[in-house]
Structures are given as C-alpha cells and as structure tokens.
Design an enzyme around this catalytic site. Structure first.
Site, PDB file in Angstrom:
ATOM      1  N   ARG A 240       0.951  -1.163  -0.024  1.00 28.87           N
ATOM      2  CA  ARG A 240      -0.019  -0.077  -0.060  1.00 28.87           C
ATOM      3  C   ARG A 240       0.935   1.235  -0.162  1.00 28.87           C
ATOM      4  NH1 ARG A 240      -3.806  -2.459  -1.438  1.00 28.87           N
ATOM      5  NH2 ARG A 240      -5.838  -2.620  -0.695  1.00 28.87           N
ATOM      6  N   GLU A 269      -2.302   7.935  -4.092  1.00 29.08           N
ATOM      7  CA  GLU A 269      -2.327   7.522  -5.542  1.00 29.08           C
ATOM      8  C   GLU A 269      -3.814   8.049  -5.692  1.00 29.08           C
ATOM      9  OE1 GLU A 269      -1.358   3.388  -4.814  1.00 29.08           O
ATOM     10  OE2 GLU A 269      -3.572   2.847  -5.298  1.00 29.08           O
ATOM     11  N   HIS A 287      -1.061   0.281  -9.570  1.00 29.63           N
ATOM     12  CA  HIS A 287      -1.740  -0.754  -8.514  1.00 29.63           C
ATOM     13  C   HIS A 287      -2.460  -1.723  -9.455  1.00 29.63           C
ATOM     14  CE1 HIS A 287      -4.004  -0.482  -4.498  1.00 29.63           C
ATOM     15  NE2 HIS A 287      -3.726  -1.644  -4.919  1.00 29.63           N
TER      16      HIS A 287
HETATM   17  C1  DGY Z   1      -6.020  -5.630  -2.613  1.00 27.50           C
HETATM   18  O1  DGY Z   1      -6.591  -6.560  -3.079  1.00 27.50           O
HETATM   19  O2  DGY Z   1      -5.931  -5.095  -1.589  1.00 27.50           O
HETATM   20  C2  DGY Z   1      -5.175  -5.187  -3.940  1.00 27.50           C
HETATM   21  O3  DGY Z   1      -4.578  -4.048  -3.624  1.00 27.50           O
HETATM   22  C3  DGY Z   1      -6.363  -4.422  -4.971  1.00 27.50           C
HETATM   23  O4  DGY Z   1      -6.823  -3.406  -4.688  1.00 27.50           O
END
Ligand code: DGY
Length: 328
Positions: A240, A269, A287
C-alpha cells in the site's frame, strides 16, 4: 419479504452485477464515477449492502448517515479504506477477498523486482528513444536475482507465496520480518529465516514489502530505514502507498543510496510523487498487482458471494469482523 438493495460502487464485471440482481435491487455504476463522500452517502441511502473497492472510504460518518447498512463487501484483500471498528460498533459486517489473489500478486512482485534489478523499463525506454546504437559491456548492467538474498517485510499469505518463488524457483536465500514468526515446519521448506527489521534491511539484496497498511506501518520505510539498505539493493512495494515515505525513497534513488525500486502503490495515489516520475531507476505501475482477468473476476465473485450470504441469512465466506460485530 421485500428485496434488499445494494450499491455496487464502481464498475465491475457485468455477470457479477447480473448475479447480484438475481437477489437484490442493484444500483450499479457502469460509468465508473468515483463518488465523493457526499455522493457515496447519498447513493447508499436505503441500501442494506455495499460492494466497494479500495476507492470508497467507509467511515463512521458514512455509516451514521446510513444506519440501515448491514454489510460492506470490499473487492480487495486490503481493507484500509474501511473503518473496521466503526463497522463492528454499528453491527455492519465487513468482508474482503483474501486467497484468490495470492499467487497473482506474488507473480507481480517478481515482475517488478526483476524489472528493477535488471533495469527492464529503463532500457526499454532507451531503445524506444532510438538511443541504442551499439552493444557495450556495461550497458544496463543490473544485479542478479537468482541466488541473491530476498528480504520480505510482512509474511502473510502473499509474503509466503513470494518466498516460495524466491527459494524454490530462483534459489534465493529468504529472510523475513513479521510480527509473528512462521512455524518451523513452514520456514523449513523455504529455508526462511526470521530476522529483526534492521537485519532485514541490511542483508536484503531485494526487499519486498507486503505488509498491511495501518497507523503502525505508516512510513515503515523512511529515510532511516533506507539508510540501512545496501547501495546495490532494490525495493519493491506491492502493499500500500503510505508504507513507504515516497519523498525519502525518491531522494535515496536519486543519490543512488539504493540501486532501484519497483512500485505498484503510492502515497496519495493515483497521484505519484513528481520526484519519482523524474527518475529512471524506478519502475512505476498503477496498482495492478492483482490485475489478471481471472483474478479480478475471482475477487469480484468472492465479494458478491460475501454480499449475497450476508444479506440472505447465510455465512459470508471471508468476513473481517464477524467475531467483533455488535448485535444490531
Ligand atoms: C488488494 O486486493 O488489496 C489490492 O491492492 C487490489 O486493490
């Protein structure tokens, strides 16, 4: 019995929306508008369920404005967009989509790590610019992945899938840091060794971040941590934004205090720190670690399974807060 209503907050596979329509009145979003908080609150009026993605923040204000809401089903394994405590206190079931994306995201971490280590994006841009006129012994020399030390920060399901690829596929030495250690029988087949965080940072040739985002993991990698890494090391973040201090990372990359980075997630982001955009030794992707057709469909399908079960008296397959739910 009156049909329940659900909001599908972002555009999603039509067959998934059709399946939800078999059970509920569905307000979907084929135009894929990203709702402001006020729009989200309005859209949720009268709805018992929400199918969300990482772009919808469900907090106490949204929940208090919609006390009829019973379930929020996130199409993501990460759920830092959901205030779980606020959901639990109001008896709102929250669910996520673990397992179905584990192998796909682990594959992607290797794609990014290898692109950073072997300078794939940088050399491809060079070629496209027409600058490739001759071979030379040191052109785009990078660092080996096979046989190197793979450092993993966060050793959940995805971390372990990355460790398997590293150990069994690339002959890497695996070290990891995590709050809890794996059982010896999980470590042994991977030759994985738990180390403290400073040791992880000092010893890793290729460091991969796969820990969940929380107040505790905010800027887990900042200037001080980057200063411990080898100047030849790479850093890959598929977890993240916010786990890495992007400004500090950009400075470290610019000064070649680490060799390269592969980033799929960013603070704030879809905005990306301008200093990162200006660097050639970082590979940047929007992402997409879980973005294969099959995996995204499996994630949407699991989120729908959760929503259907939660609102029709069933047992949601992948709840986050079932054990903490205040009775409604
Ligand atoms: C998640 O599943 O957490 C991925 O980052 C997709 O958003």
């Amino acid at each position: 019995m009156t049909r329940k209503s659900v909001l599908v907050a972002r555009a999603v596979f039509p067959d998934i929306v059709a399946r939800l329509r078999e059970h509920f009145d569905v307000d979907d979003n084929p135009a894929d508008v990203i709702y402001t908080k006020a729009q989200l609150i309005e859209r949720l009026r009268g709805k018992q369920g929400a199918f969300t993605t990482g772009s919808e923040r469900i907090d106490a204000e949204v929940l208090d404005a919609n006390p009829q809401l019973e379930a929020v089903c996130n199409m993501a394994v990460g759920y830092n967009n959901l205030d779980i405590e606020a959901c639990s206190a109001r008896g709102v079931l929250a669910t996520n989509t673990p397992e179905v994306l584990t192998e796909t995201t682990a594959d992607f971490s290797f794609a990014l790590m290898m692109a950073a280590a072997r300078r794939i994006a940088e050399s491809e841009h060079f070629l496209r610019r027409g600058e490739w006129t001759r071979w030379s012994y040191d052109m785009f020399t990078g660092s080996d992945v096979h046989g190197a030390t793979l450092g993993i920060l966060g050793m959940g399901r995805i971390g372990q899938a990355i460790a398997r690829r590293g150990a069994l596929g690339f002959g890497m030495k695996v070290i990891y840091h995590n709050r809890s250690r794996l059982a010896p029988e999980q470590e042994a087949p991977l030759g994985a060794r738990w180390v403290d965080k400073p040791t992880l940072l000092r010893e890793a040739d290729h460091l991969v971040l796969v820990l969940p985002y929380s107040a505790e993991s905010h800027h887990a990698i900042g200037a001080a941590e980057l200063a411990l890494m080898k100047s030849s090391a790479t850093l890959t973040n598929i977890a993240r934004g916010g786990i890495v201090d992007d400004a500090a990372l950009a400075a470290a990359l610019a000064e070649h205090r680490i060799a390269a980075a592969g980033l799929d997630v960013f603070e704030g982001e879809p905005s990306v720190h301008p200093a990162l955009l200006a660097l050639s030794n970082v590979v940047l992707t929007p992402h997409i670690a879980s973005a294969t057709v099959a995996t995204r469909h499996a994630m949407a399908s699991l989120a729908a399974d959760n929503l259907i079960a939660a609102l029709t008296g069933g047992v949601a397959p992948t709840p986050i807060n079932a054990a903490r739910l205040r009775p409604r």
